[in-house]
Design a protein around this motif. Structure first.
Motif, PDB file in Angstrom:
ATOM      1  N   PRO A   6      10.775   9.697 -27.123  1.00  0.00           N
ATOM      2  CA  PRO A   6      10.804   9.058 -25.807  1.00  0.00           C
ATOM      3  C   PRO A   6       9.716   9.583 -24.883  1.00  0.00           C
ATOM      4  O   PRO A   6       9.221  10.703 -25.041  1.00  0.00           O
ATOM      5  CB  PRO A   6      12.171   9.502 -25.265  1.00  0.00           C
ATOM      6  N   GLY A   7       9.352   8.778 -23.890  1.00  0.00           N
ATOM      7  CA  GLY A   7       8.396   9.255 -22.883  1.00  0.00           C
ATOM      8  C   GLY A   7       8.054   8.154 -21.915  1.00  0.00           C
ATOM      9  O   GLY A   7       8.517   7.011 -22.049  1.00  0.00           O
ATOM     10  N   SER A   8       7.236   8.527 -20.931  1.00  0.00           N
ATOM     11  CA  SER A   8       6.765   7.527 -19.977  1.00  0.00           C
ATOM     12  C   SER A   8       5.578   6.752 -20.566  1.00  0.00           C
ATOM     13  O   SER A   8       5.388   5.572 -20.285  1.00  0.00           O
ATOM     14  CB  SER A   8       6.330   8.202 -18.673  1.00  0.00           C
ATOM     15  N   ALA A  35      10.190   4.705 -21.368  1.00  0.00           N
ATOM     16  CA  ALA A  35      11.180   4.770 -20.287  1.00  0.00           C
ATOM     17  C   ALA A  35      10.857   3.755 -19.194  1.00  0.00           C
ATOM     18  O   ALA A  35       9.713   3.639 -18.745  1.00  0.00           O
ATOM     19  CB  ALA A  35      11.191   6.170 -19.688  1.00  0.00           C
ATOM     20  N   LYS A  40      10.673   5.613 -10.419  1.00  0.00           N
ATOM     21  CA  LYS A  40       9.354   6.203 -10.624  1.00  0.00           C
ATOM     22  C   LYS A  40       8.277   5.119 -10.569  1.00  0.00           C
ATOM     23  O   LYS A  40       8.476   4.027 -11.080  1.00  0.00           O
ATOM     24  CB  LYS A  40       9.344   6.884 -12.005  1.00  0.00           C
ATOM     25  N   PHE A  71      13.724   1.641 -22.877  1.00  0.00           N
ATOM     26  CA  PHE A  71      15.089   1.930 -22.446  1.00  0.00           C
ATOM     27  C   PHE A  71      15.150   2.154 -20.936  1.00  0.00           C
ATOM     28  O   PHE A  71      14.187   2.566 -20.311  1.00  0.00           O
ATOM     29  CB  PHE A  71      15.668   3.152 -23.180  1.00  0.00           C
ATOM     30  N   GLY A  73      17.964   3.885 -18.013  1.00  0.00           N
ATOM     31  CA  GLY A  73      19.176   4.710 -17.917  1.00  0.00           C
ATOM     32  C   GLY A  73      19.047   5.959 -18.751  1.00  0.00           C
ATOM     33  O   GLY A  73      17.944   6.488 -18.925  1.00  0.00           O
ATOM     34  N   LEU A  74      20.169   6.422 -19.267  1.00  0.00           N
ATOM     35  CA  LEU A  74      20.148   7.671 -20.035  1.00  0.00           C
ATOM     36  C   LEU A  74      19.596   7.451 -21.436  1.00  0.00           C
ATOM     37  O   LEU A  74      20.001   6.526 -22.145  1.00  0.00           O
ATOM     38  CB  LEU A  74      21.555   8.259 -20.132  1.00  0.00           C
ATOM     39  N   LEU A  75      18.715   8.358 -21.808  1.00  0.00           N
ATOM     40  CA  LEU A  75      18.097   8.295 -23.128  1.00  0.00           C
ATOM     41  C   LEU A  75      19.133   8.353 -24.251  1.00  0.00           C
ATOM     42  O   LEU A  75      19.021   7.650 -25.260  1.00  0.00           O
ATOM     43  CB  LEU A  75      17.116   9.470 -23.238  1.00  0.00           C
ATOM     44  N   ARG A  89      10.015  15.668 -29.067  1.00  0.00           N
ATOM     45  CA  ARG A  89       9.241  15.884 -27.847  1.00  0.00           C
ATOM     46  C   ARG A  89       8.031  16.746 -28.202  1.00  0.00           C
ATOM     47  O   ARG A  89       8.113  17.649 -29.039  1.00  0.00           O
ATOM     48  CB  ARG A  89      10.077  16.582 -26.764  1.00  0.00           C
ATOM     49  N   TYR A  99      11.272  23.156 -18.954  1.00  0.00           N
ATOM     50  CA  TYR A  99      11.811  21.833 -18.647  1.00  0.00           C
ATOM     51  C   TYR A  99      12.343  21.151 -19.913  1.00  0.00           C
ATOM     52  O   TYR A  99      13.442  20.589 -19.932  1.00  0.00           O
ATOM     53  CB  TYR A  99      10.708  21.003 -17.978  1.00  0.00           C
ATOM     54  N   MET A 103      16.154  19.944 -20.786  1.00  0.00           N
ATOM     55  CA  MET A 103      16.417  18.535 -21.098  1.00  0.00           C
ATOM     56  C   MET A 103      17.059  18.404 -22.494  1.00  0.00           C
ATOM     57  O   MET A 103      17.998  17.625 -22.682  1.00  0.00           O
ATOM     58  CB  MET A 103      15.122  17.725 -21.015  1.00  0.00           C
ATOM     59  N   MET A 106      20.681  19.407 -22.198  1.00  0.00           N
ATOM     60  CA  MET A 106      21.434  18.366 -21.481  1.00  0.00           C
ATOM     61  C   MET A 106      21.665  17.164 -22.400  1.00  0.00           C
ATOM     62  O   MET A 106      22.776  16.638 -22.477  1.00  0.00           O
ATOM     63  CB  MET A 106      20.658  17.950 -20.219  1.00  0.00           C
ATOM     64  N   ASN A 107      20.645  16.768 -23.110  1.00  0.00           N
ATOM     65  CA  ASN A 107      20.789  15.626 -24.026  1.00  0.00           C
ATOM     66  C   ASN A 107      21.781  15.947 -25.148  1.00  0.00           C
ATOM     67  O   ASN A 107      22.540  15.086 -25.585  1.00  0.00           O
ATOM     68  CB  ASN A 107      19.435  15.227 -24.609  1.00  0.00           C
ATOM     69  N   LEU A 110      25.218  15.659 -23.470  1.00  0.00           N
ATOM     70  CA  LEU A 110      25.568  14.270 -23.151  1.00  0.00           C
ATOM     71  C   LEU A 110      25.675  13.399 -24.396  1.00  0.00           C
ATOM     72  O   LEU A 110      26.401  12.413 -24.418  1.00  0.00           O
ATOM     73  CB  LEU A 110      24.485  13.638 -22.255  1.00  0.00           C
TER      74      LEU A 110
HETATM   75  O1  PNS Z   1       6.822  11.370 -20.706  1.00  0.00           O
HETATM   76  P1  PNS Z   1       7.853  12.004 -19.817  1.00  0.00           P
HETATM   77  O2  PNS Z   1       7.711  11.462 -18.404  1.00  0.00           O
HETATM   78  O3  PNS Z   1       7.829  13.499 -19.874  1.00  0.00           O
HETATM   79  O4  PNS Z   1       9.286  11.505 -20.363  1.00  0.00           O
HETATM   80  C1  PNS Z   1      10.484  11.933 -19.751  1.00  0.00           C
HETATM   81  C2  PNS Z   1      11.672  11.060 -20.214  1.00  0.00           C
HETATM   82  C3  PNS Z   1      11.433   9.613 -19.862  1.00  0.00           C
HETATM   83  C4  PNS Z   1      11.855  11.201 -21.708  1.00  0.00           C
HETATM   84  C5  PNS Z   1      12.949  11.609 -19.500  1.00  0.00           C
HETATM   85  O5  PNS Z   1      12.726  11.666 -18.127  1.00  0.00           O
HETATM   86  C6  PNS Z   1      14.172  10.748 -19.774  1.00  0.00           C
HETATM   87  O6  PNS Z   1      14.721  10.767 -20.852  1.00  0.00           O
HETATM   88  N1  PNS Z   1      14.610   9.973 -18.740  1.00  0.00           N
HETATM   89  C7  PNS Z   1      15.763   9.116 -18.812  1.00  0.00           C
HETATM   90  C8  PNS Z   1      16.983   9.776 -18.145  1.00  0.00           C
HETATM   91  C9  PNS Z   1      17.551  10.831 -19.060  1.00  0.00           C
HETATM   92  O7  PNS Z   1      18.236  10.546 -20.018  1.00  0.00           O
HETATM   93  N2  PNS Z   1      17.196  12.118 -18.789  1.00  0.00           N
HETATM   94  C10 PNS Z   1      17.490  13.252 -19.656  1.00  0.00           C
HETATM   95  C11 PNS Z   1      18.845  13.864 -19.401  1.00  0.00           C
HETATM   96  S1  PNS Z   1      19.115  14.304 -17.734  1.00  0.00           S
END
Ligand code: PNS
Length: 164
Positions: A6-8, A35, A40, A71, A73-75, A89, A99, A103, A106-107, A110
């Motif tokens: 996943p990513g922007s 995402a 954003k 996607f 919402g939540l990944l 990642r 960071y 994440m 948290m993932n 969740l």
């Molecule tokens: O390329 P990036 O901007 O570092 O990607 C970050 C991304 C999009 C993978 C992350 O922000 C994301 O998964 N956003 C969706 C919301 C979510 O599930 N966040 C992670 C748990 S809080």
């Protein structure tokens, strides 16, 4: 085993492509997942980002097992929909890690034990980020070392409009 990267991807860079290629050798199938986040502000909208990715992958033999998705919402929910239990990642340097570590945990919490695999790009790409690439593009700098041609062209076009 399948994985989700996943990513922007605003926009996709050689750093992302390096990570994606490594993942494509490790997993049977890899989803590269863009995402969509209304909060954003992106330079490229989701369709443009997906189009740039498709162009970058179309002639890559290693990308046969890669599919692009998007996607909101939540990944972890997207991962669940796809039935994927592994996230990919890229980490470029230690400062990314704090960071990413939070994440990933948290993932995992969740997402019912969804795990994150961290991959490193090759050394000369460790300083490349989409943020810096956008900055270079804004000032009309040379982009060839950081992004494929189609992305460089799209950036030049976009920033020409933005600068107007
Ligand atoms: O390329 P990036 O901007 O570092 O990607 C970050 C991304 C999009 C993978 C992350 O922000 C994301 O998964 N956003 C969706 C919301 C979510 O599930 N966040 C992670 C748990 S809080």
């Amino acid at each position: 085993m399948r994985a989700l990267y996943p990513g922007s991807f605003d926009p996709i860079t050689y750093g992302h492509l390096d990570i994606l290629e490594r993942a494509s050798y490790m997993f049977e199938k890899v989803y590269i997942t863009v995402a969509v986040n209304r909060e954003k502000k992106f330079v490229f909208d989701v369709d443009e980002r997906l189009e740039l990715i498709a162009e970058c992958l179309k002639d890559k033999p290693w990308a046969k097992n890669v599919e692009a998705t998007q996607f909101t919402g939540l990944l972890v929910n997207h991962a669940k929909d796809l039935g994927v239990k592994t996230l990919i990642r890229g980490v470029r340097q230690l400062s990314d890690f704090e960071y990413e570590f939070r994440m990933a945990l948290m993932n995992r919490k969740l997402g019912d034990d969804i795990d994150t695999v961290f991959l490193m790009p090759r050394g000369e790409l460790t300083f490349v980020s989409a943020t810096l690439v956008r900055e270079v593009a804004y000032w009309d700098g040379e982009l060839t070392a950081f992004v494929p041609d189609n992305v460089a062209q799209a950036l030049r076009k976009k920033y020409k409009q933005i600068r107007k």
